[in-house]
Design an enzyme around this catalytic site. Structure first.
Site, PDB file in Angstrom:
ATOM      1  N   LYS A  59      33.476  41.172  27.125  1.00  0.00           N
ATOM      2  CA  LYS A  59      34.817  40.889  26.669  1.00  0.00           C
ATOM      3  C   LYS A  59      35.760  40.376  27.878  1.00  0.00           C
ATOM      4  O   LYS A  59      35.779  41.221  28.854  1.00  0.00           O
ATOM      5  CB  LYS A  59      35.503  42.122  25.820  1.00  0.00           C
ATOM      6  CG  LYS A  59      36.862  41.660  25.401  1.00  0.00           C
ATOM      7  CD  LYS A  59      36.463  41.003  24.055  1.00  0.00           C
ATOM      8  CE  LYS A  59      37.732  40.639  23.280  1.00  0.00           C
ATOM      9  NZ  LYS A  59      38.142  39.409  24.012  1.00  0.00           N
ATOM     10  N   LYS A 104      37.614  48.575  32.589  1.00  0.00           N
ATOM     11  CA  LYS A 104      38.965  48.472  31.632  1.00  0.00           C
ATOM     12  C   LYS A 104      38.379  48.773  30.463  1.00  0.00           C
ATOM     13  O   LYS A 104      39.012  49.916  29.857  1.00  0.00           O
ATOM     14  CB  LYS A 104      39.705  47.063  31.798  1.00  0.00           C
ATOM     15  CG  LYS A 104      41.061  47.218  31.030  1.00  0.00           C
ATOM     16  CD  LYS A 104      41.607  45.985  30.935  1.00  0.00           C
ATOM     17  CE  LYS A 104      41.845  45.218  32.247  1.00  0.00           C
ATOM     18  NZ  LYS A 104      42.638  43.989  32.227  1.00  0.00           N
ATOM     19  N   LYS A 149      34.288  37.434  31.929  1.00  0.00           N
ATOM     20  CA  LYS A 149      35.386  36.589  32.460  1.00  0.00           C
ATOM     21  C   LYS A 149      35.113  34.919  32.471  1.00  0.00           C
ATOM     22  O   LYS A 149      33.936  34.789  32.849  1.00  0.00           O
ATOM     23  CB  LYS A 149      36.163  36.928  33.691  1.00  0.00           C
ATOM     24  CG  LYS A 149      37.566  36.766  33.866  1.00  0.00           C
ATOM     25  CD  LYS A 149      38.427  37.619  32.946  1.00  0.00           C
ATOM     26  CE  LYS A 149      39.857  37.355  33.047  1.00  0.00           C
ATOM     27  NZ  LYS A 149      40.603  38.519  32.175  1.00  0.00           N
ATOM     28  N   THR A 159      49.640  43.370  25.707  1.00  0.00           N
ATOM     29  CA  THR A 159      49.230  43.899  27.311  1.00  0.00           C
ATOM     30  C   THR A 159      50.878  44.447  27.834  1.00  0.00           C
ATOM     31  O   THR A 159      50.712  45.142  28.658  1.00  0.00           O
ATOM     32  CB  THR A 159      48.837  42.550  28.004  1.00  0.00           C
ATOM     33  OG1 THR A 159      47.834  42.300  27.444  1.00  0.00           O
ATOM     34  CG2 THR A 159      48.489  43.108  29.546  1.00  0.00           C
ATOM     35  N   ASN A 209      53.746  36.479  29.403  1.00  0.00           N
ATOM     36  CA  ASN A 209      53.819  37.460  28.324  1.00  0.00           C
ATOM     37  C   ASN A 209      53.670  38.849  28.439  1.00  0.00           C
ATOM     38  O   ASN A 209      54.129  39.817  27.918  1.00  0.00           O
ATOM     39  CB  ASN A 209      52.682  37.244  27.437  1.00  0.00           C
ATOM     40  CG  ASN A 209      52.641  35.860  26.602  1.00  0.00           C
ATOM     41  OD1 ASN A 209      53.889  35.600  26.008  1.00  0.00           O
ATOM     42  ND2 ASN A 209      51.602  35.380  26.078  1.00  0.00           N
ATOM     43  N   SER A 221      42.701  43.287  21.235  1.00  0.00           N
ATOM     44  CA  SER A 221      41.668  42.114  20.959  1.00  0.00           C
ATOM     45  C   SER A 221      40.409  42.893  20.393  1.00  0.00           C
ATOM     46  O   SER A 221      39.961  42.216  19.504  1.00  0.00           O
ATOM     47  CB  SER A 221      41.295  41.719  22.411  1.00  0.00           C
ATOM     48  OG  SER A 221      42.172  40.496  23.025  1.00  0.00           O
TER      49      SER A 221
END
Length: 424
Positions: free
Chosen positions: A78, A102, A114, A198, A229, A357
């Site tokens: 992810k 994380k 990523k 976030t 954001n 997510s």
């Protein structure tokens, strides 16, 4: 994957070097699981792809793209995809590794991944941007999927780009696969609350950290680096709690107002002209002056490696909330600890995005969608439970929150690795 430079000899203060240093610091707290620690120092898989497209003027341009899957012991990879002219394989490796930590820190059933393309999207037309996105998705399609690796938005990518990625993957597999990416538009299987998640996570963890420090948010001075954001949403939520946003920095420059910036006016202007477009609301100062602006809370929410040793010596903040990934270099971490500055690390502080997510992914599989209030309640509960467990670990071992976060996360990852064993 045989290049020793990437794994063994990262450049000084590079993202990958920072990550490796963070892992080394947690080894004494892993007990028997330490025998597996090399697992964390090597990405499982790194894919480099050529992304050729025909430009609007008829010329052929080539861009370099990456997708790195760092560790998938606990579930599918992810992690976001960024479009930036400075993207490198080493950076993407580090970002994928931080995603591994994380997702484990907040106990989501994911591993870390990523992606990125070395491109300046501001120099592309909308049609060229779509071509780059679709070609890149086709090239990495051999390793992504709803059950294997799920991309999401990151720097310079958004819901539209996720829609193109989802459509491209779906066309290639012969059926609509909404779960292949998250951060999609709502009508294509996106989730309410995702855009602000976030920033909300930064606020939730920051509010709890401030409470434990005895720092009253009412009147607290906050400096925010990065006003997308993450930074803007966190700033708005802190302002609603009574704090003053005294300094903001983005790619256009730095604006300071010791009495507090008017966010209702600043936010919309920053979307079009950057923060320096809000000339009437504060003083434009040199970018380096941002770091010594008097503040109680510092929120680095831009790119990695921003909070250096010199800047750590300058800040007056009592609390640092890492909205960005890897914003604090190891030397700065040590200086902040010596000065008694509490750092809430990125791998817990900005985990709100990956948490929602996860909610989106779950909703896509069930085709049943939650309202925003339910999402926020679930998000707050997961973030608080994770932070409290990490804080208990920090208190138990008398170690910084970052080391405690890595101790909790690495134990979960390596336990999964140990129990799964090695195949073949």
């Amino acid at each position: 994957m045989s290049e020793k430079l990437s794994f063994v000899n990262p450049t000084a203060n590079s993202p990958w070097g920072t990550y490796l240093s963070q892992v080394d610091r947690v080894v004494p707290y892993l007990g028997p699981l330490a025998r597996w620690v090399e697992t964390l120092k090597r990405p499982k898989r790194a894919l480099i792809v050529d992304v050729p497209i025909e430009m609007d003027d008829g010329t052929i341009a080539h861009f370099e793209g990456y997708r790195v899957q760092h560790n998938m012991s606990r579930g599918p990879g992810k992690g976001g995809v960024r479009f930036h002219p400075d993207v490198t394989l080493e950076e993407v490796m580090a970002l994928s590794a931080w995603m591994t930590i994380k997702t484990a820190a907040v106990n989501l059933p994911y591993g870390g991944a990523k992606g990125g393309i070395r491109v300046d999207p501001k120099k592309l037309s909308l049609q060229e941007l779509e071509k780059v996105t679709r070609r890149y998705t086709s090239e990495i399609g051999i390793i992504i999927g709803p059950h294997t690796d799920i991309p999401a938005p990151d720097v310079n990518t958004n819901a539209q780009i996720m829609a193109w990625m989802m459509d491209t993957y779906s066309m290639n597999v012969g059926g609509t696969a909404t779960g292949v990416v998250t951060g999609k538009p709502l009508h294509l299987g996106g989730s309410l609350g995702r855009v602000k998640a976030t920033g909300r996570g930064v606020f939730v963890t920051g509010r709890e950290a401030a409470r434990r420090l005895g720092l009253d948010l009412r009147g607290a001075r906050i400096a925010v680096q990065g006003f997308g954001n993450v930074g803007s949403v966190a700033a708005e939520l802190f302002a609603e709690a009574g704090a003053k946003i005294v300094a903001v920095q983005d790619h256009t420059g730095t604006i300071v107002n010791t009495n507090g910036l008017d966010l209702a006016k600043l936010v919309p202007i920053s979307r079009t002209d950057g923060v320096v477009g809000f000339k009437a609301g504060g003083d434009i100062v040199p970018n380096e002056d941002f770091w010594n602006t008097p503040c109680d809370i510092l929120i680095p929410a831009a790119l990695e490696g921003q909070l250096t040793a010199d800047r750590a010596k300058k800040t007056t903040a009592k609390l640092v909330l890492e909205g960005a990934n890897g914003p604090t270099v190891p030397e700065a971490d040590d200086i902040l600890a010596e000065r008694g500055v509490l750092v809430v690390p990125d791998v817990i502080c900005n985990a709100g995005g990956v948490t929602v997510s996860y909610f989106e992914w779950v909703q896509d599989f069930s085709s049943f969608f939650w309202d925003e209030d339910e999402i926020n309640v679930r998000l707050d509960r997961i973030m608080m439970n994770a932070l409290n467990q990490i804080w208990d670990t920090a208190d138990k071992h008398k170690i910084p929150l970052r080391t405690a976060t890595y101790a909790v996360a690495c134990e979960r990852i390596l336990m999964a690795r140990q129990e799964r064993g090695l195949y073949p």
